[in-house]
Scaffold this motif. Structure first.
Motif, PDB file in Angstrom:
ATOM      1  N   GLY A 185      24.017  15.560  14.430  1.00  0.00           N
ATOM      2  CA  GLY A 185      23.143  15.889  15.550  1.00  0.00           C
ATOM      3  C   GLY A 185      23.517  17.235  16.144  1.00  0.00           C
ATOM      4  N   GLY A 186      22.641  17.705  17.029  1.00  0.00           N
ATOM      5  CA  GLY A 186      22.953  18.925  17.758  1.00  0.00           C
ATOM      6  C   GLY A 186      24.217  18.715  18.574  1.00  0.00           C
ATOM      7  N   SER A 187      24.455  17.485  19.015  1.00  0.00           N
ATOM      8  CA  SER A 187      25.612  17.187  19.875  1.00  0.00           C
ATOM      9  C   SER A 187      26.928  17.598  19.221  1.00  0.00           C
ATOM     10  CB  SER A 187      25.694  15.689  20.187  1.00  0.00           C
ATOM     11  OG  SER A 187      24.510  15.247  20.758  1.00  0.00           O
ATOM     12  N   ARG A 216      20.921  11.430  13.074  1.00  0.00           N
ATOM     13  CA  ARG A 216      22.055  12.299  13.407  1.00  0.00           C
ATOM     14  C   ARG A 216      22.128  13.509  12.472  1.00  0.00           C
ATOM     15  NH1 ARG A 216      21.687  12.221  17.348  1.00  0.00           N
ATOM     16  NH2 ARG A 216      23.713  13.042  17.889  1.00  0.00           N
ATOM     17  N   ASP A 229      20.964  26.685  22.114  1.00  0.00           N
ATOM     18  CA  ASP A 229      20.639  25.319  21.698  1.00  0.00           C
ATOM     19  C   ASP A 229      19.118  25.232  21.640  1.00  0.00           C
ATOM     20  OD1 ASP A 229      20.047  22.627  21.580  1.00  0.00           O
ATOM     21  OD2 ASP A 229      21.351  22.043  23.243  1.00  0.00           O
ATOM     22  N   ILE A 266      27.304  21.353  19.128  1.00  0.00           N
ATOM     23  CA  ILE A 266      27.716  21.933  20.421  1.00  0.00           C
ATOM     24  C   ILE A 266      29.234  21.772  20.589  1.00  0.00           C
ATOM     25  CG2 ILE A 266      27.536  21.623  22.939  1.00  0.00           C
ATOM     26  CD1 ILE A 266      24.621  20.515  22.311  1.00  0.00           C
ATOM     27  N   SER A 303      16.499  15.843  15.469  1.00  0.00           N
ATOM     28  CA  SER A 303      16.344  14.692  16.373  1.00  0.00           C
ATOM     29  C   SER A 303      15.012  14.719  17.104  1.00  0.00           C
ATOM     30  CB  SER A 303      17.468  14.693  17.412  1.00  0.00           C
ATOM     31  OG  SER A 303      18.715  14.552  16.788  1.00  0.00           O
ATOM     32  N   LYS A 304      14.683  15.861  17.666  1.00  0.00           N
ATOM     33  CA  LYS A 304      13.485  15.932  18.505  1.00  0.00           C
ATOM     34  C   LYS A 304      12.265  16.326  17.668  1.00  0.00           C
ATOM     35  CE  LYS A 304      16.543  15.561  21.830  1.00  0.00           C
ATOM     36  NZ  LYS A 304      16.723  14.463  22.765  1.00  0.00           N
ATOM     37  N   TYR A 323      26.730  19.705  28.015  1.00  0.00           N
ATOM     38  CA  TYR A 323      27.629  20.853  27.795  1.00  0.00           C
ATOM     39  C   TYR A 323      28.912  20.764  28.636  1.00  0.00           C
ATOM     40  CZ  TYR A 323      23.109  22.732  26.226  1.00  0.00           C
ATOM     41  OH  TYR A 323      21.901  22.903  25.625  1.00  0.00           O
ATOM     42  N   TYR A 337      21.143  21.015  30.722  1.00  0.00           N
ATOM     43  CA  TYR A 337      21.371  19.795  29.937  1.00  0.00           C
ATOM     44  C   TYR A 337      22.786  19.293  30.232  1.00  0.00           C
ATOM     45  CZ  TYR A 337      22.359  16.984  25.757  1.00  0.00           C
ATOM     46  OH  TYR A 337      22.731  15.989  24.888  1.00  0.00           O
ATOM     47  N   ASN A 383      15.778  21.309  28.455  1.00  0.00           N
ATOM     48  CA  ASN A 383      15.915  19.988  29.044  1.00  0.00           C
ATOM     49  C   ASN A 383      16.719  20.215  30.330  1.00  0.00           C
ATOM     50  OD1 ASN A 383      16.592  17.412  29.741  1.00  0.00           O
ATOM     51  ND2 ASN A 383      17.782  16.953  27.900  1.00  0.00           N
ATOM     52  N   TYR A 412       9.613  17.102  28.813  1.00  0.00           N
ATOM     53  CA  TYR A 412       9.998  16.657  30.145  1.00  0.00           C
ATOM     54  C   TYR A 412       9.221  17.435  31.198  1.00  0.00           C
ATOM     55  CZ  TYR A 412      14.001  15.489  27.229  1.00  0.00           C
ATOM     56  OH  TYR A 412      14.787  15.035  26.210  1.00  0.00           O
ATOM     57  N   ASN A 467      19.324  27.242  26.491  1.00  0.00           N
ATOM     58  CA  ASN A 467      18.644  26.078  25.923  1.00  0.00           C
ATOM     59  C   ASN A 467      17.157  26.206  26.257  1.00  0.00           C
ATOM     60  OD1 ASN A 467      18.247  22.713  27.156  1.00  0.00           O
ATOM     61  ND2 ASN A 467      17.929  23.387  25.077  1.00  0.00           N
ATOM     62  N   ILE A 509      17.175  22.933  20.124  1.00  0.00           N
ATOM     63  CA  ILE A 509      16.822  21.607  19.593  1.00  0.00           C
ATOM     64  C   ILE A 509      15.339  21.270  19.853  1.00  0.00           C
ATOM     65  CG2 ILE A 509      17.471  20.224  21.625  1.00  0.00           C
ATOM     66  CD1 ILE A 509      18.786  19.175  18.315  1.00  0.00           C
ATOM     67  N   TYR A 510      14.729  21.930  20.865  1.00  0.00           N
ATOM     68  CA  TYR A 510      13.300  21.694  21.139  1.00  0.00           C
ATOM     69  C   TYR A 510      12.420  22.806  20.575  1.00  0.00           C
ATOM     70  CZ  TYR A 510      15.070  18.081  24.258  1.00  0.00           C
ATOM     71  OH  TYR A 510      15.708  16.964  24.760  1.00  0.00           O
TER      72      TYR A 510
HETATM   73  C1  LIG Z   1      19.234  20.198  25.108  1.00  0.00           C
HETATM   74  C2  LIG Z   1      19.758  19.174  24.179  1.00  0.00           C
HETATM   75  N1  LIG Z   1      20.660  19.532  23.263  1.00  0.00           N
HETATM   76  C3  LIG Z   1      21.171  18.640  22.411  1.00  0.00           C
HETATM   77  C4  LIG Z   1      20.780  17.311  22.446  1.00  0.00           C
HETATM   78  C5  LIG Z   1      21.412  16.345  21.484  1.00  0.00           C
HETATM   79  O1  LIG Z   1      20.662  16.247  20.337  1.00  0.00           O
HETATM   80  P1  LIG Z   1      21.125  15.337  19.113  1.00  0.00           P
HETATM   81  O2  LIG Z   1      20.470  14.008  19.280  1.00  0.00           O
HETATM   82  O3  LIG Z   1      20.595  16.077  17.913  1.00  0.00           O
HETATM   83  O4  LIG Z   1      22.590  15.249  19.127  1.00  0.00           O
HETATM   84  C6  LIG Z   1      19.838  16.891  23.388  1.00  0.00           C
HETATM   85  C7  LIG Z   1      19.437  15.477  23.482  1.00  0.00           C
HETATM   86  O5  LIG Z   1      18.808  15.036  24.399  1.00  0.00           O
HETATM   87  C8  LIG Z   1      19.300  17.843  24.268  1.00  0.00           C
HETATM   88  O6  LIG Z   1      18.389  17.522  25.181  1.00  0.00           O
END
Ligand SMILES: Cc1ncc(COP(=O)(O)O)c(C=O)c1O
Length: 388
Positions: A96-98, A240, A199, A101, A231-232, A125, A122, A171, A317, A167, A201-202
């Motif tokens: 995942g992006g998580s 993941r 980041d 990061i 993910s998104k 971080y 978000y 978010n 959102y 980001n 991810i969106y």
């Molecule tokens: C801004 C941002 N970065 C990263 C993530 C995490 O993404 P992932 O599910 O790919 O780990 C989220 C999840 O809500 C997010 O909003």
């Protein structure tokens, strides 16, 4: 017992979780707290994952991820931003992006460093920064349409600044940056030695125009980390799949953190990701159209309720200002959940600069959104009466 990591107590359960834990106590709840698509992933992605399992593709892969997946990510990225990342040494696939990061932050941070976060931000971080013994420097974007400006970033930079995390789309606010806005930020940061972590991810959830990326600026290539994932974009939060793009010497170090963290990403998920990136464009378009419809609906309903709100240009959102009713967003959300069984996220979860707001996700069905709006409207009508 011996003491734990001295920084562990700096980490709190995120506001979203604290709040989500209350949701289960109510029946018939409409839950707009979730940051994930209500769509099911397309069949060809699931088929690719199932085929991988059937074919016994369940061994470790290369630490950076399957070469075929890295080649696919490289091509997908080039098609969107005309920027090339070498699959051999400029891409690492993460959980995942998580995890991306976390890997990047642990690669670059030394105790005492500062990381700038345009805020509201978000909530994923700050805990990682704190665990590394570092501090965040929040830049208030509430008076600049939730966008960081060259000027307010310049003022936030100190000798301790190690990185800035962007980001966009964001978010929790749904704000995006135009090419020119990114260019003016790049002008401040290029050549400073400060790392730029973006980041994105969106990136597939940008509604009125094309997503523009920091990667389109070659002048910052040697200080840039791009975080992205499926993910998104492909409704695959549970698979993941994320990835980090950067220059070879930085990716080498990020890979070292990643391999001690998890060795590699689950192999069937990686095969699913190849299929998603190769065949997903039509489905991304369809989901985007649905989100636009939902965004337009919820935006117009919230406006009619008289809450100040920016129209989200991306992500899924919306972040209205509820301070005229109650400046304490946690209290407001608790009351909303108790009286109308509507769960939304308190703005304070996204830093002090999110206080006085609530975050509603519009990634769920139209029916749920319509019902949520009815409940919020009724709640405000009654709230108003109580206040007067
Ligand atoms: C801004 C941002 N970065 C990263 C993530 C995490 O993404 P992932 O599910 O790919 O780990 C989220 C999840 O809500 C997010 O909003």
């Amino acid at each position: 017992m011996k003491p734990l990591n001295q920084y562990i107590y700096d980490i709190e359960v995120p506001g979203t979780r604290q709040f989500a834990n209350k949701v289960d106590q109510y029946e018939n709840t409409i839950d707009l707290t979730l940051g994930q698509s209500g769509f099911d992933p397309p069949e060809y992605i699931k088929e690719a994952m199932i085929a991988a399992i059937t074919d016994n593709k369940l061994r470790y892969t290369h630490n950076k991820g399957l070469l075929e997946l890295r080649e696919t990510i490289s091509e997908y990225t080039f098609n969107r931003h005309q920027t090339y990342f070498n699959p051999e040494n400029e891409i690492v696939v993460t959980n995942g992006g998580s995890e991306g990061i976390d890997d990047v932050l642990r690669t670059i941070l030394n105790p005492g460093d500062e990381v700038i976060l345009p805020s509201p931000t978000y909530l994923g971080y700050e805990p990682i920064i704190k665990l590394a013994g570092c501090d965040t420097k929040l830049v208030d974007t509430t008076t600049t349409n939730f966008k960081p400006t060259a000027n307010n970033l310049e003022q936030a930079i100190t000798e301790k600044t190690k990185a800035v995390i962007f980001n966009y789309p964001t978010n929790p606010t749904g704000t995006t940056l135009t090419y020119d806005e990114i260019a003016s930020i790049v002008n401040v940061l290029k050549g400073t030695g400060i790392y730029i972590i973006t980041d994105e991810i969106y990136s597939e959830n940008v509604y009125e125009r094309k997503h523009r990326s920091f990667m389109e600026f070659p002048a910052i290539r040697n200080q840039l980390f791009v975080i992205n994932g499926l993910s998104k974009s492909h409704a695959l939060t549970g698979a993941r799949i994320g990835y980090v793009l950067s220059t070879p010497h930085l990716i080498e170090q990020v890979t070292a953190v990643h391999l001690y963290n998890s060795i590699c990403v689950a192999t069937p998920s990686q095969y699913g990701a190849i299929s998603a990136l190769k065949h997903g464009d039509e489905d991304i378009k369809k989901m985007s159209q649905a989100y636009v419809e939902r965004r337009n609906y919820i935006y117009s309903r919230i406006q009619k309720m008289g809450l100040p709100v920016e129209k989200p240009e991306g992500a899924f959102y919306i972040f209205p200002d509820i301070s005229q009713y109650n400046p304490n967003s946690f209290e407001f959300c608790t009351e909303l959940l108790e009286s109308e069984q509507l769960a939304v996220v308190p703005g304070k979860s996204f830093s002090q600069f999110g206080e006085g707001h609530i975050r509603l996700s519009f990634a769920c069905t139209m029916q749920e959104i319509a019902e949520a709006c009815d409940r919020l409207q009724r709640f405000l009508a009654n709230y108003d009466k109580q206040v007067n």
